[in-house]
Design an enzyme around this catalytic site. Structure first.
Site, PDB file in Angstrom:
ATOM      1  N   ASP A 165       0.839  -1.206   0.000  1.00  0.00           N
ATOM      2  CA  ASP A 165       0.000   0.000   0.000  1.00  0.00           C
ATOM      3  C   ASP A 165       0.875   1.258   0.000  1.00  0.00           C
ATOM      4  O   ASP A 165       0.537   2.265  -0.629  1.00  0.00           O
ATOM      5  CB  ASP A 165      -0.922  -0.005   1.226  1.00  0.00           C
ATOM      6  N   HIS A 192      -5.217  -3.711   5.677  1.00  0.00           N
ATOM      7  CA  HIS A 192      -4.865  -4.002   4.283  1.00  0.00           C
ATOM      8  C   HIS A 192      -6.059  -4.601   3.551  1.00  0.00           C
ATOM      9  O   HIS A 192      -6.099  -5.793   3.252  1.00  0.00           O
ATOM     10  CB  HIS A 192      -3.649  -4.940   4.212  1.00  0.00           C
TER      11      HIS A 192
HETATM   12  N1  LIG Z   1      -0.234  -8.506   1.908  1.00  0.00           N
HETATM   13  C1  LIG Z   1      -0.314  -8.121   0.658  1.00  0.00           C
HETATM   14  O1  LIG Z   1      -0.152  -6.938   0.349  1.00  0.00           O
HETATM   15  C2  LIG Z   1      -0.543  -9.126  -0.429  1.00  0.00           C
HETATM   16  C3  LIG Z   1      -0.274  -8.780  -1.754  1.00  0.00           C
HETATM   17  C4  LIG Z   1      -0.475  -9.742  -2.745  1.00  0.00           C
HETATM   18  C5  LIG Z   1      -0.952 -11.012  -2.417  1.00  0.00           C
HETATM   19  N2  LIG Z   1      -1.208 -11.302  -1.116  1.00  0.00           N
HETATM   20  C6  LIG Z   1      -1.683 -12.637  -0.724  1.00  0.00           C
HETATM   21  O2  LIG Z   1      -0.584 -13.548  -0.737  1.00  0.00           O
HETATM   22  C7  LIG Z   1      -1.070 -14.884  -0.891  1.00  0.00           C
HETATM   23  C8  LIG Z   1      -0.276 -15.640  -1.944  1.00  0.00           C
HETATM   24  O3  LIG Z   1      -0.448 -15.058  -3.208  1.00  0.00           O
HETATM   25  P1  LIG Z   1       0.266 -15.696  -4.510  1.00  0.00           P
HETATM   26  O4  LIG Z   1      -0.139 -14.854  -5.654  1.00  0.00           O
HETATM   27  O5  LIG Z   1       1.699 -15.930  -4.229  1.00  0.00           O
HETATM   28  O6  LIG Z   1      -0.493 -17.105  -4.599  1.00  0.00           O
HETATM   29  P2  LIG Z   1       0.013 -18.446  -5.324  1.00  0.00           P
HETATM   30  O7  LIG Z   1      -1.162 -19.339  -5.440  1.00  0.00           O
HETATM   31  O8  LIG Z   1       0.734 -18.086  -6.573  1.00  0.00           O
HETATM   32  O9  LIG Z   1       1.078 -19.046  -4.330  1.00  0.00           O
HETATM   33  C9  LIG Z   1       0.731 -19.533  -3.076  1.00  0.00           C
HETATM   34  C10 LIG Z   1       1.716 -20.602  -2.697  1.00  0.00           C
HETATM   35  O10 LIG Z   1       1.378 -21.012  -1.379  1.00  0.00           O
HETATM   36  C11 LIG Z   1       1.576 -22.415  -1.350  1.00  0.00           C
HETATM   37  N3  LIG Z   1       0.844 -22.983  -0.222  1.00  0.00           N
HETATM   38  C12 LIG Z   1      -0.482 -23.174  -0.078  1.00  0.00           C
HETATM   39  N4  LIG Z   1      -0.737 -23.742   1.107  1.00  0.00           N
HETATM   40  C13 LIG Z   1       0.448 -23.901   1.735  1.00  0.00           C
HETATM   41  C14 LIG Z   1       0.834 -24.428   2.977  1.00  0.00           C
HETATM   42  N5  LIG Z   1      -0.040 -24.927   3.835  1.00  0.00           N
HETATM   43  N6  LIG Z   1       2.143 -24.432   3.279  1.00  0.00           N
HETATM   44  C15 LIG Z   1       3.069 -23.917   2.410  1.00  0.00           C
HETATM   45  N7  LIG Z   1       2.754 -23.411   1.221  1.00  0.00           N
HETATM   46  C16 LIG Z   1       1.453 -23.413   0.884  1.00  0.00           C
HETATM   47  C17 LIG Z   1       1.104 -22.929  -2.699  1.00  0.00           C
HETATM   48  O11 LIG Z   1       1.612 -24.229  -2.966  1.00  0.00           O
HETATM   49  C18 LIG Z   1       1.664 -21.848  -3.606  1.00  0.00           C
HETATM   50  O12 LIG Z   1       2.966 -22.173  -4.061  1.00  0.00           O
HETATM   51  C19 LIG Z   1      -2.556 -14.725  -1.237  1.00  0.00           C
HETATM   52  O13 LIG Z   1      -3.324 -14.962  -0.080  1.00  0.00           O
HETATM   53  C20 LIG Z   1      -2.688 -13.273  -1.656  1.00  0.00           C
HETATM   54  O14 LIG Z   1      -3.962 -12.750  -1.461  1.00  0.00           O
HETATM   55  C21 LIG Z   1      -1.011 -10.394  -0.130  1.00  0.00           C
HETATM   56  O1  LIG Z   2      -5.502  -7.500  -4.034  1.00  0.00           O
HETATM   57  C1  LIG Z   2      -5.161  -8.593  -3.579  1.00  0.00           C
HETATM   58  O2  LIG Z   2      -5.981  -9.501  -3.377  1.00  0.00           O
HETATM   59  C2  LIG Z   2      -3.726  -8.873  -3.298  1.00  0.00           C
HETATM   60  C3  LIG Z   2      -3.078  -7.854  -2.413  1.00  0.00           C
HETATM   61  O3  LIG Z   2      -3.703  -7.749  -1.180  1.00  0.00           O
HETATM   62  C4  LIG Z   2      -2.915  -6.508  -3.061  1.00  0.00           C
HETATM   63  O4  LIG Z   2      -3.141  -5.491  -2.404  1.00  0.00           O
HETATM   64  O5  LIG Z   2      -2.479  -6.464  -4.231  1.00  0.00           O
END
Ligand SMILES: NC(=O)c1ccc[n+]([C@@H]2O[C@H](COP(=O)([O-])OP(=O)(O)OC[C@H]3O[C@@H](n4cnc5c(N)ncnc54)[C@H](O)[C@@H]3O)[C@@H](O)[C@H]2O)c1
Ligand SMILES: O=C(O)C[C@H](O)C(=O)O
Length: 332
Positions: A165, A192
């Site tokens: 953010d 967030h």
């Molecule tokens: N905080 C933020 O600003 C922010 C920003 C973007 C995404 N996110 C979040 O981050 C998370 C991941 O996003 P992504 O795009 O990398 O998803 P993704 O599906 O590409 O990757 C997730 C990974 O987690 C692994 N996984 C699932 N369960 C697991 C477990 N129990 N133990 C270990 N690994 C496990 C999967 O195998 C996969 O490799 C999502 O929840 C998304 O919403 C948060």
């Molecule tokens: O938007 C989402 O679901 C992923 C992440 O929290 C973001 O802000 O990009």
């Protein structure tokens, strides 16, 4: 001669040596985040864990000539991944598809985060734990509740990563002002997700933006995640910008652990700021130190508009936080 230069070039720039684990290292965020952590000279031991594929990511990243060893771990050796960790970063879990809110991820991600937290409580209870998995407003309280139930909760070492953010606020305001985004330092507070994200432009050089420009800018920061989700059209949410954000925040936590001064980042933490109003976690500027959180800063002076945004954020956060807490109470 060559060996002298090579030794200097490859040796860590700091006396500090830290073990960092990435849980979910094979994912869209996990892979680039693992790459960026490999480039951090404070990281000497990088543990990459995922349900599948972590050894491959580790083999790949391990060929980068920086001063750290990299190992991939499968579920049967989560103990090996976590033992001795200083910092654990968690991007494990499912991302959004168009039409979903972050809260729609709760049903799947709550149990993933809860189970990882149980392992951290057992194998690396002293680590700083950085939560990326959404919905952050609820997953951070989930980890806190698990740690409390295991008697290892240290509020100074639990962080919700809200840095994306901040990056968006810096980037988007610079697009309007025609400035260098890397020189912008917008504080973003609250939580967030959507209306809980509150950028404080009144505390920047841009406090006199026209109302319509300001409103659009704030809305873009609050819903920047949706832009990426829509553009990816079903293939997930922000991964590359998030990896950069996660690496920056993890780097700051490591700088704090190493005793560097004036390391300040906004983060969603167990916060005294609005506890008397029932908001147990809140993001504001945090000074990071050798024990994790050193100082949680108050919000500072807000415009009347921002006061309203913070009020709305708090009302939503109370429910998001309780949802995480209730989940652990009902599904220990
Ligand atoms: N905080 C933020 O600003 C922010 C920003 C973007 C995404 N996110 C979040 O981050 C998370 C991941 O996003 P992504 O795009 O990398 O998803 P993704 O599906 O590409 O990757 C997730 C990974 O987690 C692994 N996984 C699932 N369960 C697991 C477990 N129990 N133990 C270990 N690994 C496990 C999967 O195998 C996969 O490799 C999502 O929840 C998304 O919403 C948060
Ligand atoms: O938007 C989402 O679901 C992923 C992440 O929290 C973001 O802000 O990009």
């Amino acid at each position: 001669m060559f060996s002298k230069i090579a030794t200097r070039a490859f040796s860590s720039s700091s006396a500090s040596a830290y073990k960092v684990a990435v849980l979910g290292a094979n994912g869209g965020i996990g892979q680039p985040l693992s790459l960026l952590m490999k480039l951090n000279p404070k990281v000497t031991d990088l543990a990459l864990y995922d349900l599948r594929g972590a050894p491959g990511v580790a083999a790949d990243v391990s060929h980068i000539p920086t001063n750290s060893t990299v190992k991939g771990y499968q579920p049967e050796d989560i103990e090996g991944a976590l033992t001795g960790c200083d910092v654990v970063v968690i991007p494990a879990g499912v991302p959004r598809k168009p039409g979903m809110t972050r809260d729609d991820l709760f049903n799947t991600n709550a149990s993933i985060v809860r189970d990882l937290a149980k392992n951290i409580a057992e194998y690396s209870p002293n680590a700083a734990v950085l939560i990326i998995s959404n919905p952050v407003n609820s997953t951070v309280p989930i980890v806190a509740e698990v740690f409390k139930s295991k008697g290892v909760y240290n509020p100074k070492k639990l962080f919700g990563v809200t840095t994306l953010d901040v990056l968006r606020a810096n980037r988007f305001v610079a697009e309007i002002a025609g400035t260098d985004p890397s020189k912008e330092h917008v504080t973003v507070v609250g939580g967030h997700s959507g209306i809980t994200i509150v950028p404080l432009f009144s505390q920047t050089n841009y406090k006199d933006l026209a109302t319509d420009v300001r409103d659009k800018l704030v809305h873009r920061v609050q819903f920047g995640g949706d832009e990426v989700v829509q553009a990816k059209d079903g293939a997930g949410s922000a991964t590359l910008s998030m990896a950069q954000a996660g690496a920056r925040f993890a780097g700051s936590v490591l700088n704090g652990l190493a005793g560097e001064h004036d390391v300040v980042e906004p983060s969603f933490v167990d916060s005294p700021l609005f506890k008397n109003e029932g908001v147990e976690f809140f993001s504001s500027k945090v000074t990071l130190g050798p024990e994790g959180v050193k100082t949680i800063h108050p919000l500072g002076e807000l415009s009347e508009f921002e006061e309203g945004l913070v009020k709305t954020a708090k009302e939503t956060l109370v429910g998001n936080i309780k949802k995480g807490q209730d989940f652990v109470a009902q599904n220990p």
